[in-house]
Write an enzyme that holds these catalytic residues in place. Structure first.
Site, PDB file in Angstrom:
ATOM      1  N   ASP A   1      -7.461  -2.114  14.448  1.00  0.00           N
ATOM      2  CA  ASP A   1      -8.851  -2.415  14.090  1.00  0.00           C
ATOM      3  C   ASP A   1      -8.962  -3.688  13.236  1.00  0.00           C
ATOM      4  OD1 ASP A   1      -7.695  -1.484  11.782  1.00  0.00           O
ATOM      5  OD2 ASP A   1      -9.061   0.213  11.488  1.00  0.00           O
TER       6      ASP A   1
ATOM      7  N   HIS B   1      -7.198  -4.281  10.453  1.00  0.00           N
ATOM      8  CA  HIS B   1      -6.961  -4.102   9.014  1.00  0.00           C
ATOM      9  C   HIS B   1      -5.675  -4.773   8.559  1.00  0.00           C
ATOM     10  CE1 HIS B   1      -4.693  -0.151   9.889  1.00  0.00           C
ATOM     11  NE2 HIS B   1      -3.839  -0.840   9.166  1.00  0.00           N
TER      12      HIS B   1
ATOM     13  N   ASP C   1       0.819  -1.214   0.000  1.00  0.00           N
ATOM     14  CA  ASP C   1       0.000   0.000   0.000  1.00  0.00           C
ATOM     15  C   ASP C   1       0.856   1.269   0.000  1.00  0.00           C
ATOM     16  OD1 ASP C   1       0.981  -0.392   2.568  1.00  0.00           O
ATOM     17  OD2 ASP C   1      -0.972  -0.771   3.455  1.00  0.00           O
TER      18      ASP C   1
ATOM     19  N   GLU D   1      -9.611  -1.538   5.483  1.00  0.00           N
ATOM     20  CA  GLU D   1     -10.199  -1.221   6.783  1.00  0.00           C
ATOM     21  C   GLU D   1     -11.420  -2.104   7.043  1.00  0.00           C
ATOM     22  OE1 GLU D   1      -8.684   0.555   8.814  1.00  0.00           O
ATOM     23  OE2 GLU D   1      -7.978   2.466   8.018  1.00  0.00           O
TER      24      GLU D   1
END
Ligand code: GLP
Length: 234
Positions: free
Chosen positions: A136, A138, A67, A143
């Site tokens: 979280d 991810h 990413d 996400e």
């Protein structure tokens, strides 16, 4: 999914480097999927050390990073490309032309993402994908709520991620979950008690798009290498 629990962050890095060395010895043309983040700093440090001690070389290795922040070019100190240059690429013998990165400052995002997937295909797919995990749950920048069928695309970052990663862009480009799942082998690294909830949701919870990393339970060859603190809620 295989789970390896070790003492601390340093051992997570060492265990992962051992595994990478084994894979490179088996296949010097390995296609590596790479990740960024604080978890990866000791990992790259040990990987560079293995190279300096002539344990492994990267001359025939291809890499694809997961990413990149949108709107940043590769010289920007906040970019993942800069992180990779500083922590890894500039310190080993990987060939510049074998490094692949999503261009966050491209004005044709659709083309950029499609082309990235084409390049992965041309290299016959990723052999070994390294992953970190967000608090979280991810992976990459997929996400919570990302479709398990998601492809490489532009995404909006959650508030938690932006807070954890410092003052960063609101958007990023990321390989999608469907693309990550195509990797032949996956290792996910995590350390510290701040990752304990995410690890417990991914490992013990059900496979659910609310927890992107939970998809890894469907992969044929995924290994989590985590330290005791990250394993605290298992
Ligand atoms: C970023 C990256 C992820 C990484 C995560 C965890 O959001 N896009 O690939 O796994 O951070 O980062 P850290 O290791 O700093 O906790």
């Amino acid at each position: 999914m295989k789970l390896i629990i070790v003492k601390n962050a340093e051992e997570v890095a060492l265990e992962a480097v051992e595994l990478v060395c084994r894979e490179i010895k088996k296949n010097p043309n390995l296609v590596l999927g790479l990740a960024t983040g604080k978890t990866m700093i000791p990992f790259y440090k040990e990987l560079v050390l293995a190279y300096k001690n002539s344990k492994i070389g990267f001359s025939e290795i291809k890499s694809f990073n997961l990413d990149e922040y949108a709107g940043l070019n590769e010289n920007d100190k906040k970019s993942f490309r800069y992180f990779m240059d500083m922590n890894f690429f500039n310190k080993v013998n990987i060939k510049k032309e074998n490094i692949h990165f999503l261009n966050g400052s491209s004005d044709d995002i659709k083309f950029e993402c499609e082309n990235y997937e084409k390049e992965i295909k041309k290299s016959w797919g990723i052999d070994l994908q390294i992953l970190g995990i967000g608090r979280d749950g991810h992976i990459g920048f997929n996400e919570p709520g990302s479709s398990f069928k998601s492809r490489t695309r532009k995404v909006k970052l959650s508030d938690i991620t932006r807070k954890d990663n410092g003052d960063v862009s609101k958007y990023a480009l990321t390989m999608g979950l469907a693309i990550i799942m195509q990797a032949k082998k996956i290792i996910l690294l995590a350390n510290g008690k701040h990752k304990a909830d995410a690890i417990s949701m991914a490992v013990r919870g059900k496979i659910d798009e609310k927890v992107p990393a939970s998809i890894l339970k469907k992969h044929k060859d995924a290994t989590f290498i985590i330290d005791k603190a990250a394993a605290d809620k298992l």
